[in-house]
Structure formats: structure tokens, C-alpha cells
Design a protein around this motif. Sequence first.
Motif, PDB file in Angstrom:
ATOM      1  N   ALA A 251      29.367  38.334  26.008  1.00  0.00           N
ATOM      2  CA  ALA A 251      30.268  39.475  25.783  1.00  0.00           C
ATOM      3  C   ALA A 251      31.097  39.726  27.034  1.00  0.00           C
ATOM      4  N   GLN A 252      32.308  40.196  26.810  1.00  0.00           N
ATOM      5  CA  GLN A 252      33.169  40.504  27.943  1.00  0.00           C
ATOM      6  C   GLN A 252      32.719  41.790  28.617  1.00  0.00           C
ATOM      7  N   SER A 253      32.855  41.841  29.923  1.00  0.00           N
ATOM      8  CA  SER A 253      32.586  43.087  30.636  1.00  0.00           C
ATOM      9  C   SER A 253      33.411  43.104  31.913  1.00  0.00           C
ATOM     10  N   VAL A 254      33.624  44.290  32.432  1.00  0.00           N
ATOM     11  CA  VAL A 254      34.396  44.473  33.658  1.00  0.00           C
ATOM     12  C   VAL A 254      33.623  45.419  34.569  1.00  0.00           C
ATOM     13  N   SER A 255      33.527  45.046  35.843  1.00  0.00           N
ATOM     14  CA  SER A 255      32.844  45.888  36.816  1.00  0.00           C
ATOM     15  C   SER A 255      33.819  46.324  37.896  1.00  0.00           C
ATOM     16  N   GLN A 256      33.828  47.604  38.170  1.00  0.00           N
ATOM     17  CA  GLN A 256      34.565  48.131  39.303  1.00  0.00           C
ATOM     18  C   GLN A 256      33.537  48.775  40.225  1.00  0.00           C
ATOM     19  N   HIS A 257      33.435  48.235  41.415  1.00  0.00           N
ATOM     20  CA  HIS A 257      32.317  48.625  42.271  1.00  0.00           C
ATOM     21  C   HIS A 257      32.566  49.922  43.019  1.00  0.00           C
ATOM     22  N   ASN A 258      33.817  50.237  43.254  1.00  0.00           N
ATOM     23  CA  ASN A 258      34.142  51.458  43.984  1.00  0.00           C
ATOM     24  C   ASN A 258      34.413  52.551  42.976  1.00  0.00           C
ATOM     25  N   HIS A 259      33.562  53.564  42.937  1.00  0.00           N
ATOM     26  CA  HIS A 259      33.770  54.637  41.962  1.00  0.00           C
ATOM     27  C   HIS A 259      34.689  55.722  42.513  1.00  0.00           C
TER      28      HIS A 259
ATOM     29  N   ASN B 129      35.606  42.831  39.019  1.00  0.00           N
ATOM     30  CA  ASN B 129      35.033  41.561  38.592  1.00  0.00           C
ATOM     31  C   ASN B 129      34.853  41.590  37.079  1.00  0.00           C
ATOM     32  N   TYR B 130      35.041  40.458  36.461  1.00  0.00           N
ATOM     33  CA  TYR B 130      34.915  40.413  35.011  1.00  0.00           C
ATOM     34  C   TYR B 130      33.937  39.323  34.614  1.00  0.00           C
ATOM     35  N   SER B 131      33.467  39.449  33.412  1.00  0.00           N
ATOM     36  CA  SER B 131      32.569  38.456  32.855  1.00  0.00           C
ATOM     37  C   SER B 131      33.131  38.015  31.518  1.00  0.00           C
ATOM     38  N   TYR B 132      33.553  36.771  31.477  1.00  0.00           N
ATOM     39  CA  TYR B 132      34.081  36.213  30.223  1.00  0.00           C
ATOM     40  C   TYR B 132      34.206  34.722  30.389  1.00  0.00           C
ATOM     41  N   GLY B 133      33.781  33.972  29.399  1.00  0.00           N
ATOM     42  CA  GLY B 133      33.745  32.521  29.533  1.00  0.00           C
ATOM     43  C   GLY B 133      35.058  31.818  29.291  1.00  0.00           C
ATOM     44  N   GLY B 134      35.997  32.455  28.603  1.00  0.00           N
ATOM     45  CA  GLY B 134      37.223  31.764  28.232  1.00  0.00           C
ATOM     46  C   GLY B 134      38.416  32.201  29.057  1.00  0.00           C
ATOM     47  N   THR B 135      39.589  31.946  28.530  1.00  0.00           N
ATOM     48  CA  THR B 135      40.830  32.360  29.196  1.00  0.00           C
ATOM     49  C   THR B 135      40.969  33.870  29.095  1.00  0.00           C
TER      50      THR B 135
ATOM     51  N   GLU C 273      45.236  39.947  43.117  1.00  0.00           N
ATOM     52  CA  GLU C 273      45.026  38.509  43.204  1.00  0.00           C
ATOM     53  C   GLU C 273      43.929  38.077  42.262  1.00  0.00           C
ATOM     54  N   PHE C 274      44.236  37.139  41.406  1.00  0.00           N
ATOM     55  CA  PHE C 274      43.264  36.564  40.483  1.00  0.00           C
ATOM     56  C   PHE C 274      42.577  35.392  41.187  1.00  0.00           C
ATOM     57  N   ILE C 275      41.287  35.503  41.365  1.00  0.00           N
ATOM     58  CA  ILE C 275      40.509  34.400  41.938  1.00  0.00           C
ATOM     59  C   ILE C 275      39.522  33.950  40.862  1.00  0.00           C
ATOM     60  N   LYS C 276      39.849  32.851  40.224  1.00  0.00           N
ATOM     61  CA  LYS C 276      39.068  32.396  39.065  1.00  0.00           C
ATOM     62  C   LYS C 276      37.626  32.077  39.444  1.00  0.00           C
ATOM     63  N   SER C 277      37.450  31.453  40.606  1.00  0.00           N
ATOM     64  CA  SER C 277      36.106  31.041  41.009  1.00  0.00           C
ATOM     65  C   SER C 277      35.191  32.223  41.268  1.00  0.00           C
ATOM     66  N   LYS C 278      35.772  33.348  41.584  1.00  0.00           N
ATOM     67  CA  LYS C 278      34.989  34.553  41.850  1.00  0.00           C
ATOM     68  C   LYS C 278      35.037  35.537  40.680  1.00  0.00           C
ATOM     69  N   PHE C 279      35.707  35.197  39.614  1.00  0.00           N
ATOM     70  CA  PHE C 279      35.878  36.104  38.471  1.00  0.00           C
ATOM     71  C   PHE C 279      36.373  37.470  38.951  1.00  0.00           C
ATOM     72  N   SER C 280      37.327  37.448  39.863  1.00  0.00           N
ATOM     73  CA  SER C 280      37.777  38.718  40.434  1.00  0.00           C
ATOM     74  C   SER C 280      39.270  38.912  40.253  1.00  0.00           C
TER      75      SER C 280
ATOM     76  N   PHE D 126      37.643  47.791  29.418  1.00  0.00           N
ATOM     77  CA  PHE D 126      37.915  48.486  30.677  1.00  0.00           C
ATOM     78  C   PHE D 126      36.701  48.525  31.576  1.00  0.00           C
ATOM     79  N   GLY D 127      36.969  48.619  32.874  1.00  0.00           N
ATOM     80  CA  GLY D 127      35.942  48.973  33.831  1.00  0.00           C
ATOM     81  C   GLY D 127      35.780  50.490  33.851  1.00  0.00           C
ATOM     82  N   THR D 128      34.869  50.954  34.689  1.00  0.00           N
ATOM     83  CA  THR D 128      34.556  52.384  34.726  1.00  0.00           C
ATOM     84  C   THR D 128      35.613  53.207  35.440  1.00  0.00           C
ATOM     85  N   GLY D 129      36.509  52.556  36.138  1.00  0.00           N
ATOM     86  CA  GLY D 129      37.555  53.283  36.847  1.00  0.00           C
ATOM     87  C   GLY D 129      37.170  53.614  38.276  1.00  0.00           C
ATOM     88  N   THR D 130      38.181  53.719  39.135  1.00  0.00           N
ATOM     89  CA  THR D 130      37.989  54.123  40.531  1.00  0.00           C
ATOM     90  C   THR D 130      38.911  55.300  40.813  1.00  0.00           C
ATOM     91  N   LEU D 131      38.309  56.378  41.272  1.00  0.00           N
ATOM     92  CA  LEU D 131      39.100  57.549  41.654  1.00  0.00           C
ATOM     93  C   LEU D 131      39.547  57.386  43.095  1.00  0.00           C
TER      94      LEU D 131
END
Lengths: 115, 112
Positions: free
Chosen positions: B1-9, B24-30, B66-73, B102-107
Motif C-alpha cells: 500500500a502507498q504511504s507518505v511520511s513527513q517526519h517534521n510535525h 518519504n514515500y512507500s510505493y513499489g511502482g512509478t 528534489e526527488f531521490i528515487k534511491s531514498k524514496f524521498s 497525503f502525509g500528516t503535514g508539517t506546520l
Amino acid sequence: EPEVTQTPSHQVTQMGQEVILRCVPISNHLYFYWYRQILGQKVEFLVSFYNNEISEKSEIFDDQFSVERPDGSNFTLKIRSTKLEDSAMYFCASSGRGTTTDTQYFGPGTRLTVL
Amino acid sequence: AQSVSQHNHHVILSEAASLELGCNYSYGGTVNLFWYVQYPGQHLQLLLKYFSGDPLVKGIKGFEAEFIKSKFSFNLRKPSVQWSDTAEYFCAVCGATNKLIFGTGTLLAVQP
């Protein structure tokens, strides 16, 4: 610049009541969406709509929810029998082409409070 | 399943400081990646998006990502923030279908 509009901005209702949230998408857009954000949680996809049919819906979008494009300008989300956990901000969005690269334009949201 | 993480709240910066918000995202495809911003009292609006080509994407108001594919970022940056950048920032991904995850968002609060 064209905008998505939503009414009302705030809706308060009693548990078990039906609510209809209204949206006017950008006029030449063909794809429409509803998302919601429960306080403190992520914005979550509910449903997408194209050509008078649901294209995709999430697990949240159960039989209590329905969408409709009753005329050429409005797009509505109906919740038949509201629950406390339906309290959230509901966002409507629209896009021109509905592709995965297309920008979705969001409305200002309707805050739904279920008592 | 797709997911998105935003570490800074919640991020607090002084004007002219540099900004970097992680995504950072989690998804196997394009994937197609988006940053949306919500200014106080306003609706979500697109800052920038990436779907192919140059992985460094420039958006409105001096933002870039910046999209860094190797880091899913897909981190968001701005070299010098202004008080008017105070807002909530959302990273989102779109995979095989056109629903946004969506990620959780950063204020972000920028102090003058």
C-alpha cells in the motif's frame, strides 16, 4: 483565477441526521474528488468521480456515503446517517484530466461537527 | 500500500533561515509526487509537483524539491524563508490511480 468553492463552511448536525456538503468545481474540470481530514490526522481520500460515475472509492466510503452531480455545476457529498466519527473537515477537489500527474485543485473545506 | 511520511510535525524558523522539510514515500511502482501548502484560513494549493525528468523541481514562491528515487524521498527546500511562508505543508503521492495519498503535514512557523 478559477477556484473550487464549498458550502457551508461549517455544518453542525445531530448524530443520525443526514447532511449534504456542496461543492462547485472549476467550470471546465471533469474529475471530482472528496477528501476528509479528521482533526490531528492525515488528509484521506474518500472518492473520485467522472462522467457521472464513481471512479474509485476508499474503504471509508461505505453505504452511508454517496456523491452526485445534480446539475452542471454542483458536486455533492451526502452522509445518510451521521456518526460522531464523521466529524472532520471535508475537502472537495477537481482536476481537468484526471491523470496521475494532473493537479487537483482544492476547495476551502467544510467543517462537519456531529454532536 | 502507498504511504507518505513527513517526519517534521512542527518547525519553527527565523526569517532568512533555510528550510528543508522531509518527505518519504512507500510505493513499489512509478509515482508522481506533490507538495501542497495551506496558508492560515486558505485552501490547499499546489506548490510543486514531480512526475518525470529533472529530479530537482522548482515551484512557486522560491520553493524547490528534489526527488531521490534511491531514498524514496521528495524533500522540500527553500534557501531563505519569509514570515509569509508560515503555513502547513503537505507532501502527497499519486500512484497507479489518481487519488492523492497525503502525509500528516508539517506546520511551519516563521518568526519575524
